[in-house]
Design a protein around this motif. Structure first.
Motif, short mmCIF file in Angstrom:
data_model
loop_
_atom_site.label_atom_id
_atom_site.label_comp_id
_atom_site.label_asym_id
_atom_site.label_seq_id
_atom_site.Cartn_x
_atom_site.Cartn_y
_atom_site.Cartn_z
N LYS A 194 39.47 41.95 44.80
CA LYS A 194 39.03 41.05 43.73
C LYS A 194 37.68 40.45 44.10
CE LYS A 194 41.27 36.70 45.13
NZ LYS A 194 42.20 35.63 44.69
N GLY B 100 46.88 35.58 42.44
CA GLY B 100 45.62 36.24 42.76
C GLY B 100 45.69 37.25 43.87
N LEU C 130 45.25 42.90 33.95
CA LEU C 130 45.28 41.45 34.13
C LEU C 130 45.99 40.77 32.96
CD1 LEU C 130 41.58 40.85 35.26
CD2 LEU C 130 43.56 41.47 36.65
N ASN D 99 46.61 33.98 31.87
CA ASN D 99 47.03 33.32 33.10
C ASN D 99 46.21 33.83 34.28
OD1 ASN D 99 49.51 31.75 32.14
ND2 ASN D 99 49.98 33.83 31.44
N PRO D 100 45.20 33.09 34.71
CA PRO D 100 44.36 33.52 35.83
C PRO D 100 45.20 33.77 37.09
CG PRO D 100 43.38 31.64 34.71
CD PRO D 100 44.75 31.81 34.13
#
Length: 455
Positions: free
Chosen positions: A10, A66, A38, A42-43
């Motif tokens: 990332k 993440g 993704l 929602n990060p």
């Protein structure tokens, strides 16, 4: 295919830094990743598929932080293949699949899809994986199949269609509107490369491929219209199987052209085999020829060497063979006409050719009009017509498409359009019992298509 390593990274836009967030490869199996998707709302939430992780199987990983930690979604997934039963490959619980690409529905983050080499799976409870619960998956593409069609035949009685397919064997299609539940010849996870039926005893049929169930056989015979199958007891010295197959019109002789050995014939349903030899030279037929049966006469069998433009014939059910013609255009595929003796057609890149005497003499058919032919098939005659309906995939008067003729090829009508080319064609087979029905194998892995027209 063939991926042996991979990672997931990332990128932090604000700092311009990359971080390796790869899911753990606990068994150190040489594989990679694909299908990264993704969660748009929602990060830090994402899913990714493994690629070429064949053992124990590919899977989906999901992260909610993440990539700091990952959940193996596949390990606790429940999959229902009832809409496409062959996806189970004979197992109670279908595998997760392979070559997967994934997507999260942006309007519903519980709804996700992933494609495989055999279709599409979908779930409506993806986020349950975050709580350690099972996700439930079902077929998400009913009627839209990612299967390569390798062989087709339409018998004169019984099921309307027999198919040989890549990876899932093939089927006896007793109902064209319902997904078949049982792979033909018990080929549940290999290729069905060749099929045929006895023209005068259509309940007798044969299929060859890359493996029949757990028997180690490369083919099987049915004498009850495909309800049950008996595997070849002898594999003719072949270690790879596959290839094409022909069944004499009376169902007594099988001629098999495996992919790795010269063609052979059997008069006891594959219990033993003898080589197909030249009548005078005793030279075996070439490896890789297309074998086919006459449309009516049980004594006549044929072999087409597309690589060298040579046509062979046998008048004694495959015992001896003669070179009937040479110097023919190379490439393409031969077809016989069910119910007609001695009539053979060659669809080649340079045009269409026909023989009415079992391949001894050939004539170009409508040269300058039919400039290229991929496959020709024959179906039931139209009302009042003198002969069978012709179906041709090729180029006629400069137009590429699928064509039909009800007057023995004198005139042609295009039965598709520019918006329906399906990625091209590999096989075209007419239905001998229903006028206007034609079966088409695209060359793009889109499953079997069929069209009908009552007029």
């Amino acid at each position: 295919n063939g991926m042996t390593a991979g990672q997931v990274w990332k990128y932090a836009i604000d700092t311009g830094t990359w971080t390796n967030i790869s899911p753990p490869n606990l068994d150190n199996y040489p594989s990679g990743f694909s299908g990264l998707a993704l969660d748009p709302w929602n990060p830090g939430v994402a899913i990714v598929m493994t690629m070429d992780h064949w053992w124990p199987q590919d899977t989906m990983y999901r992260t909610v932080n993440g990539g700091a930690t990952w959940t193996d979604v596949g390990a606790n997934a429940v999959r229902d293949a009832s809409l496409a039963p062959w996806m189970a490959e004979g197992q109670t619980q279908p595998s997760f699949g392979n070559w997967a690409q994934a997507m999260i529905d942006p309007s519903n983050v519980d709804h996700a899809f992933y494609t495989t080499g055999g279709g599409i799976w979908t779930t409506s409870n993806l986020t349950d994986a975050d709580r350690g619960l099972a996700t439930h998956w079902s077929i998400g593409a009913n009627g839209i199949e990612e299967t390569a069609v390798l062989a087709l035949a339409s018998p004169t009685a019984g099921a309307p269609l027999i198919s040989g397919l890549g990876d899932v064997g093939g089927f006896v299609h007793t109902d064209l509107t319902v997904a078949p539940t049982q792979s033909a010849a018990n080929i549940t996870s290999g290729n069905g490369s060749g099929v045929d039926f006895a023209r005068n005893v259509p309940a007798t049929m044969v299929m060859v491929g890359t493996g029949v169930g757990s028997t180690g056989a490369f083919g099987a015979v049915s004498q009850d219209g495909g309800a049950t199958w008996t595997a070849f007891a002898n594999q003719a010295g072949s270690s790879k199987g596959s290839g094409g197959v022909a069944l004499s019109a009376d169902g007594r002789t099988i001629v098999w052209a495996p992919s790795d050995v010269a063609p052979v014939y059997s008069t006891n349903h594959g219990a033993s085999w003898l080589p197909c030899l030249g009548a005078w030279t005793q030279t075996p037929l070439p490896v890789g020829v297309q074998v086919l049966s006459d449309g009516l006469n049980a004594n006549l069998l044929y072999a087409w060497d597309a690589a060298h433009g040579v046509f062979y014939g046998s008048g004694d059910q495959g015992v001896t063979w003669q070179m009937a013609a040479s110097g023919l255009p190379s490439g393409g595929r031969a077809s016989t006409v069910t119910g007609v003796q001695g009539q053979i057609w060659l669809a080649t890149p340079s045009g269409l050719y026909s023989s009415s005497n079992s391949g001894w003499t050939w004539n170009a058919f409508q040269p300058g009009i039919i400039t290229s032919a991929i496959s020709i098939g024959f179906g039931k005659a139209a009302v009042g017509a003198n002969g069978q309906t012709f179906y041709l995939a090729g180029t006629i008067n400069g137009e590429i498409g699928l064509f039909r003729s009800i007057d023995q090829g004198t005139t042609w009508v295009q039965i598709n359009d520019a918006q329906h080319q399906w990625g091209g064609y590999s096989l075209v087979v007419g239905d001998p019992r229903t006028f206007g029905t034609v079966y088409v194998a695209p060359n793009s892995g889109r499953g079997i298509l069929y069209g009908t027209s009552p007029t």
